[in-house]
Design a protein around this motif. Structure first.
Motif, PDB file in Angstrom:
ATOM      1  N   LEU A 186       0.858  -1.188   0.000  1.00  0.00           N
ATOM      2  CA  LEU A 186       0.000   0.000   0.000  1.00  0.00           C
ATOM      3  C   LEU A 186       0.893   1.237   0.000  1.00  0.00           C
ATOM      4  O   LEU A 186       1.802   1.344   0.832  1.00  0.00           O
ATOM      5  N   ARG A 187       0.628   2.165  -0.941  1.00  0.00           N
ATOM      6  CA  ARG A 187       1.523   3.317  -1.098  1.00  0.00           C
ATOM      7  C   ARG A 187       0.771   4.627  -0.910  1.00  0.00           C
ATOM      8  O   ARG A 187       0.124   5.112  -1.848  1.00  0.00           O
ATOM      9  N   THR A 222      -7.341   1.924   4.004  1.00  0.00           N
ATOM     10  CA  THR A 222      -7.336   0.488   3.661  1.00  0.00           C
ATOM     11  C   THR A 222      -6.565  -0.291   4.729  1.00  0.00           C
ATOM     12  O   THR A 222      -7.033  -1.323   5.225  1.00  0.00           O
ATOM     13  N   ALA A 223      -5.374   0.233   5.091  1.00  0.00           N
ATOM     14  CA  ALA A 223      -4.547  -0.443   6.105  1.00  0.00           C
ATOM     15  C   ALA A 223      -5.275  -0.483   7.444  1.00  0.00           C
ATOM     16  O   ALA A 223      -5.271  -1.508   8.139  1.00  0.00           O
ATOM     17  N   ALA A 224      -5.926   0.628   7.813  1.00  0.00           N
ATOM     18  CA  ALA A 224      -6.649   0.678   9.089  1.00  0.00           C
ATOM     19  C   ALA A 224      -7.783  -0.352   9.089  1.00  0.00           C
ATOM     20  O   ALA A 224      -7.994  -1.065  10.082  1.00  0.00           O
ATOM     21  N   GLY A 225      -8.501  -0.441   7.965  1.00  0.00           N
ATOM     22  CA  GLY A 225      -9.595  -1.415   7.855  1.00  0.00           C
ATOM     23  C   GLY A 225      -9.086  -2.834   8.024  1.00  0.00           C
ATOM     24  O   GLY A 225      -9.722  -3.674   8.684  1.00  0.00           O
ATOM     25  N   ARG A 231       3.650 -13.731   4.289  1.00  0.00           N
ATOM     26  CA  ARG A 231       3.329 -14.115   5.678  1.00  0.00           C
ATOM     27  C   ARG A 231       2.482 -13.066   6.386  1.00  0.00           C
ATOM     28  O   ARG A 231       2.024 -13.312   7.504  1.00  0.00           O
ATOM     29  N   ILE A 232       2.322 -11.876   5.763  1.00  0.00           N
ATOM     30  CA  ILE A 232       1.529 -10.805   6.377  1.00  0.00           C
ATOM     31  C   ILE A 232       0.560 -10.249   5.327  1.00  0.00           C
ATOM     32  O   ILE A 232       0.732 -10.494   4.131  1.00  0.00           O
ATOM     33  N   ASP A 233      -0.461  -9.511   5.762  1.00  0.00           N
ATOM     34  CA  ASP A 233      -1.500  -9.090   4.835  1.00  0.00           C
ATOM     35  C   ASP A 233      -1.100  -7.884   3.995  1.00  0.00           C
ATOM     36  O   ASP A 233      -1.490  -7.785   2.838  1.00  0.00           O
ATOM     37  N   ALA A 234      -0.354  -6.955   4.577  1.00  0.00           N
ATOM     38  CA  ALA A 234       0.006  -5.755   3.805  1.00  0.00           C
ATOM     39  C   ALA A 234       1.190  -5.058   4.429  1.00  0.00           C
ATOM     40  O   ALA A 234       1.522  -5.264   5.607  1.00  0.00           O
ATOM     41  N   VAL A 235       1.853  -4.234   3.614  1.00  0.00           N
ATOM     42  CA  VAL A 235       2.860  -3.316   4.135  1.00  0.00           C
ATOM     43  C   VAL A 235       2.563  -1.938   3.559  1.00  0.00           C
ATOM     44  O   VAL A 235       2.257  -1.784   2.377  1.00  0.00           O
ATOM     45  N   LEU A 236       2.595  -0.967   4.455  1.00  0.00           N
ATOM     46  CA  LEU A 236       2.346   0.427   4.100  1.00  0.00           C
ATOM     47  C   LEU A 236       3.716   1.044   3.826  1.00  0.00           C
ATOM     48  O   LEU A 236       4.570   1.102   4.727  1.00  0.00           O
TER      49      LEU A 236
END
Ligand code: TXA
Ligand code: MG
Length: 351
Positions: free
Chosen positions: A6-7, A17-20, A164-169
């Motif tokens: 996520l950028r 999106t990340a907060a959700g 291994r994780i859902d997202a990176v900001l």
């Protein structure tokens, strides 16, 4: 699992999106002013358990809880001493983690069963915006595989945790580059568990007295850790780190001699050198590749370059990294702490 990148620079919805995702008990890595953290809802036992699984972190190592602001403190801690208040006033938001008596709302897994919980309010604008959007405490260790070098970019996070994780900001490089200072405020005296971005001197200036010591450099590799986070082998690259004492002519001369001896004996690949700008001339002509950490007089650059250099040395294929302790004041103590742990607690030559 696909890890989403996520950028916020190109996608205005990235933070929401990340907060959700966090509110749905998912794992999202995010930038802070120190290093990237791997976030999950702190008050959800299931979300917190997923952090330990993704990092392969032992359940005995507690997590820092990141708060949107000071007003959240009462939810996660049961008591704030006068000295803690003073430190909060002086250093939050910022890179100071305080261990305070935990409230019943905090799952036992977060503190590894300990009576104290680590809390901090990060100052990084993206971390702050994310925490505001989540509006709840977020547990976040550094977003690396357990024991490895902490990540200071989104690419470092993906190198360790992709899939291994859902997202990176992605918020670009972390500003400081070494982790927060951890201060235990649960006992009769403030106890420094981990030197970090806020120096011992800055703490003493606010408290009006020096902080007590619980430094891992006094811990021994052959003994069990004395407190969580004091593992001697930690923050390590794949390469073996050979750490020498504070640089002066004789230390640099010894580093040079040892490297030349190994090269002459045909021992292994050329080493990676981690050097301050001032050292470069003294090691000229010796085999190996150099990573310069900036001038001795301004360690902000060295703090920012430390972890990326160790990762780059690994990528280059280094078997051995040669480094020396940096001048101790300010950020120097944190840098020396991480170098010492990367070297398994051993320092060659005089200190
Ligand atoms: O700068 C930082 O602190 C970063 C960013 C993401 O905030 N976080 C970080 O977390 O470095 P972590 O988990 O990699 O390191 C936190 C250290 C660990 O060594 C842990 O053992 C110690 O703080 N710690 C956390 N909670 C504690 C507690 N309740 N009691 C004692 N030590 C604690
Ligand atoms: Mg860590």
């Amino acid at each position: 699992m696909i890890t989403r990148l996520l950028r916020p620079v190109s996608d205005p919805a990235a933070i929401d999106t990340a907060a959700g995702m966090l509110l749905n008990a998912k794992l999202v890595a995010f930038p802070t002013e120190t290093v990237y953290g791997l976030g999950a809802l702190a008050l959800s036992g299931a979300a917190v358990a997923a952090i330990f699984a993704a990092k392969e972190r032992p359940a005995t190592d507690p997590l820092i809880v990141h708060l949107p602001g000071r007003r959240w403190l009462g939810r996660v801690v049961s008591q704030v001493s006068v000295e803690a208040e003073r430190l909060i006033e002086a250093f939050w938001p910022g890179p100071l983690t305080l261990i305070l008596p935990r409230s019943a709302a905090v799952p036992a897994a977060v503190t590894a069963g300990l009576p104290g919980v680590g809390v901090r309010v990060p100052s990084h604008p993206i971390a702050a915006a994310l925490l505001r959007a989540v509006d709840a405490p977020v547990a976040a260790p550094s977003a690396n595989r357990f024991g490895h070098v902490s990540p200071t970019t989104a690419a470092h996070v993906l190198a360790d945790l992709d899939g291994r994780i859902d997202a990176v900001l992605d918020g670009g490089p972390a500003t400081i580059g070494v982790e927060s200072t951890v201060l235990d405020m649960c006992g009769p005296e403030p106890l420094l568990l981990r030197p970090g971005a806020i120096s011992r001197q800055e703490l003493a200036d606010v408290l009006g007295h020096p902080v007590c010591d619980s430094r891992p450099s006094t811990a021994r590799a052959d003994l069990p850790q004395q407190a969580p986070g004091q593992l001697v082998h930690h923050y390590s690259p794949r390469a073996e780190v050979r750490l020498y004492g504070h640089a002066d002519g004789s230390v640099l001369e010894q580093m040079r001699r040892d490297a030349e001896r190994d090269a002459a004996a045909g021992q292994g690949e050329p080493p990676a050198w981690l050097l301050l700008d001032e050292d470069a001339a003294a090691t000229e002509g010796v085999p190996g590749r150099r990573w310069l950490l900036g001038p001795a007089g301004d360690l902000t650059h060295a703090a920012r370059r430390l972890y990326p250099s160790l990762r780059e040395a690994d990528e280059w294929g280094a078997q051995v990294v040669l480094a020396h302790l940096v001048p101790q004041p300010g950020l120097g103590e944190a840098i020396n702490d991480r170098l010492t742990r990367a070297a398994g607690g051993r320092v060659i030559g005089k200190r």
